[in-house]
Write a protein that holds these residues in place. Structure first.
Motif, PDB file in Angstrom:
ATOM      1  N   ILE A   1     -20.609  10.339 -29.260  1.00  0.00           N
ATOM      2  CA  ILE A   1     -20.962  11.422 -28.337  1.00  0.00           C
ATOM      3  C   ILE A   1     -22.473  11.424 -28.122  1.00  0.00           C
ATOM      4  O   ILE A   1     -23.257  11.401 -29.064  1.00  0.00           O
ATOM      5  N   GLY A   2     -22.865  11.407 -26.850  1.00  0.00           N
ATOM      6  CA  GLY A   2     -24.279  11.351 -26.496  1.00  0.00           C
ATOM      7  C   GLY A   2     -24.779   9.944 -26.227  1.00  0.00           C
ATOM      8  O   GLY A   2     -25.853   9.777 -25.633  1.00  0.00           O
ATOM      9  N   ASN A   3     -24.019   8.934 -26.644  1.00  0.00           N
ATOM     10  CA  ASN A   3     -24.419   7.544 -26.373  1.00  0.00           C
ATOM     11  C   ASN A   3     -24.231   7.202 -24.900  1.00  0.00           C
ATOM     12  O   ASN A   3     -23.375   7.773 -24.219  1.00  0.00           O
TER      13      ASN A   3
ATOM     14  N   TYR B   1     -12.774   7.558 -20.022  1.00  0.00           N
ATOM     15  CA  TYR B   1     -12.366   8.332 -18.851  1.00  0.00           C
ATOM     16  C   TYR B   1     -13.606   9.011 -18.278  1.00  0.00           C
ATOM     17  O   TYR B   1     -14.300   9.753 -18.987  1.00  0.00           O
ATOM     18  N   ILE B   2     -13.881   8.748 -16.995  1.00  0.00           N
ATOM     19  CA  ILE B   2     -15.112   9.225 -16.368  1.00  0.00           C
ATOM     20  C   ILE B   2     -14.759  10.163 -15.210  1.00  0.00           C
ATOM     21  O   ILE B   2     -13.918   9.814 -14.363  1.00  0.00           O
TER      22      ILE B   2
ATOM     23  N   ILE C   1     -21.375   9.490 -22.980  1.00  0.00           N
ATOM     24  CA  ILE C   1     -20.171  10.004 -23.627  1.00  0.00           C
ATOM     25  C   ILE C   1     -20.363  11.486 -23.945  1.00  0.00           C
ATOM     26  O   ILE C   1     -21.340  11.887 -24.591  1.00  0.00           O
ATOM     27  N   THR C   2     -19.396  12.285 -23.475  1.00  0.00           N
ATOM     28  CA  THR C   2     -19.483  13.744 -23.664  1.00  0.00           C
ATOM     29  C   THR C   2     -18.435  14.279 -24.625  1.00  0.00           C
ATOM     30  O   THR C   2     -18.584  15.372 -25.172  1.00  0.00           O
TER      31      THR C   2
ATOM     32  N   ILE D   1     -14.505  10.182 -23.386  1.00  0.00           N
ATOM     33  CA  ILE D   1     -14.671  10.870 -22.104  1.00  0.00           C
ATOM     34  C   ILE D   1     -16.158  10.871 -21.787  1.00  0.00           C
ATOM     35  O   ILE D   1     -17.000  11.124 -22.667  1.00  0.00           O
ATOM     36  N   GLY D   2     -16.487  10.555 -20.525  1.00  0.00           N
ATOM     37  CA  GLY D   2     -17.899  10.468 -20.183  1.00  0.00           C
ATOM     38  C   GLY D   2     -18.195  10.912 -18.768  1.00  0.00           C
ATOM     39  O   GLY D   2     -17.304  11.276 -18.004  1.00  0.00           O
TER      40      GLY D   2
END
Length: 289
Positions: free
Chosen positions: A222-224, A254-255, A271-272, A280-281
Motif C-alpha cells: 500500500i502506497g507503492n 484493479y485500477i 496501490i491504495t 487495488i490502485g
C-alpha cells in the motif's frame, strides 16, 4: 534433458530443442510491430537455451538482443532451474531495464534427500545460495516456485524442512501440488508411496503458510507505485499487472477507470488497498501531491 523421476515429459517430447535465435528475434519483432509490449520467454528449462545448437548457454545473449528490438518494453523469464542460472544471466537481469525483476524457479522441494530421489541435479544448499545471490544482485526481485509434497519416502522431517523454508525465505508466489504417480516413471514404481490423506494434509499446511506470507507481504505494498501493464477491463475497473505478476498465474491490480487508458498501455499506478492476493490502485500523477 533432466529426466526427473516423477516426470514423463522427456519420454514424450524427447531431448531439449532450442529454436534458432534468428527465428525468435524475427517473431519478437513481428509481435512488437503489432503493438505487443511484454515478451515472455518460456521453456521446460530456459537456462538450457542454446546448448544443443550453439554449444553453450545463450539465454543472457538472447535476452539482450530482444531488449534492443524497438517496441519491446518488458521481458519476462519463466522456468529457470536455479542450478543452471549463470552469473551472466543474473547480470543481464540486474542491469537490463527491460528485463522484469521476476523469475520462476521450479525447485519442487528443498530437502536434499527428496531432491536426490526426484533426480534433481541440485541440493538444499545450492538452491538457498542461488536465492540469496539473486536477492543480493537484483534488489526487489519477485520469485515464484512450484513445490511437490508427498513424493515417495518424503519423511516428516523432509516436509518440515520444506515448511520452514517457506517461512524463512518468504517467496512471493508459490504453487503447491500433491505428488501423483505418473505411469511409466521411476517414481511411480518406488517403495514408500505416501497416503493421499497425508499428501492433502501437507499440501494444505504449505498453502496456509504461504497465505500468511502473502498476507504479511501484500500489506507493505500500500502506497507503492508500480509500472503496470493493462491487460483488460471488466466494465468497472481496468485490470493490470506489475512486474511481480506473470499473466494467469499470479495476482492482479484493479485500477479505477480513467479516461485515456487503453489495453496494452503501461502506466504508473499507486496501490491504495489490497485483497487476499490482488491489489487495488489508482493512476499516479507524478505532478500531483
Amino acid at each position: 534433458n533432466n529426466f526427473c523421476t516423477y516426470c514423463i515429459i522427456p519420454k514424450i517430447r524427447g531431448k531439449f530443442r532450442s529454436r534458432l535465435e534468428k527465428n525468435i528475434l524475427d517473431e519478437v519483432k513481428l509481435l512488437a510491430d503489432n503493438g505487443v509490449k511484454e515478451i515472455i520467454l518460456i521453456a521446460q528449462d530456459l537456462t538450457d537455451y542454446g546448448v544443443d545448437i550453439y554449444g553453450k548457454r545463450m539465454l543472457h545473449d538472447l535476452v539482450r538482443k530482444i531488449s534492443l528490438i524497438e517496441g519491446v518494453q518488458w521481458i519476462r523469464l519463466l522456468y529457470c532451474y536455479p542450478e543452471e542460472i549463470t552469473d551472466e544471466l543474473i547480470e543481464e537481469i540486474a542491469n537490463n531495464d527491460k528485463v522484469v525483476k521476476y523469475l520462476d524457479l521450479p525447485i519442487q522441494h528443498i530437502s536434499s534427500s527428496v531432491l536426490k530421489q526426484m533426480g534433481r541435479r541440485t541440493n538444499k544448499e545450492n538452491i538457498i545460495s542461488k536465492i540469496e545471490t539473486l536477492r543480493n544482485k537484483v534488489p526487489n526481485i519477485a520469485l515464484r516456485t512450484s513445490l511437490i509434497v508427498g513424493f515417495p519416502n518424503e519423511s516428516e522431517h523432509d516436509f518440515n524442512e520444506l515448511a520452514t523454508f517457506l517461512i524463512d525465505y518468504k517467496l512471493e508466489n508459490v504453487g503447491v501440488f500433491s505428488y501423483s504417480q505418473e505411469e511409466d516413471t521411476p517414481a511411480a514404481k518406488m517403495d514408500g508411496q505416501i497416503e493421499e490423506e497425508i499428501k492433502i494434509e501437507r499440501k494444505n499446511k504449505l498453502m496456509s503458510i504461504q497465505r500468511d506470507v502473502v498476507k504479511e507481504q501484500i500489506k507493505l505494498k500500500i502506497g507503492n507505485i508500480y509500472d503496470t501493464i493493462i491487460d483488460s477491463n471488466n466494465g468497472e475497473y481496468f485490470i493490470g499487472r506489475s512486474y511481480e505478476m506473470a499473466p494467469e498465474i499470479d495476482g492482479l491490480i484493479y485500477i479505477k477507470k480513467h479516461k485515456g487508458i487503453n489495453i496494452g498501455d503501461i502506466i504508473k499506478v499507486k496501490i491504495t488497498d489490497v485483497m487476499e492476493y490482488d491489489l487495488i490502485g489508482e493512476i499516479f500523477d507524478e505532478f500531483s501531491k
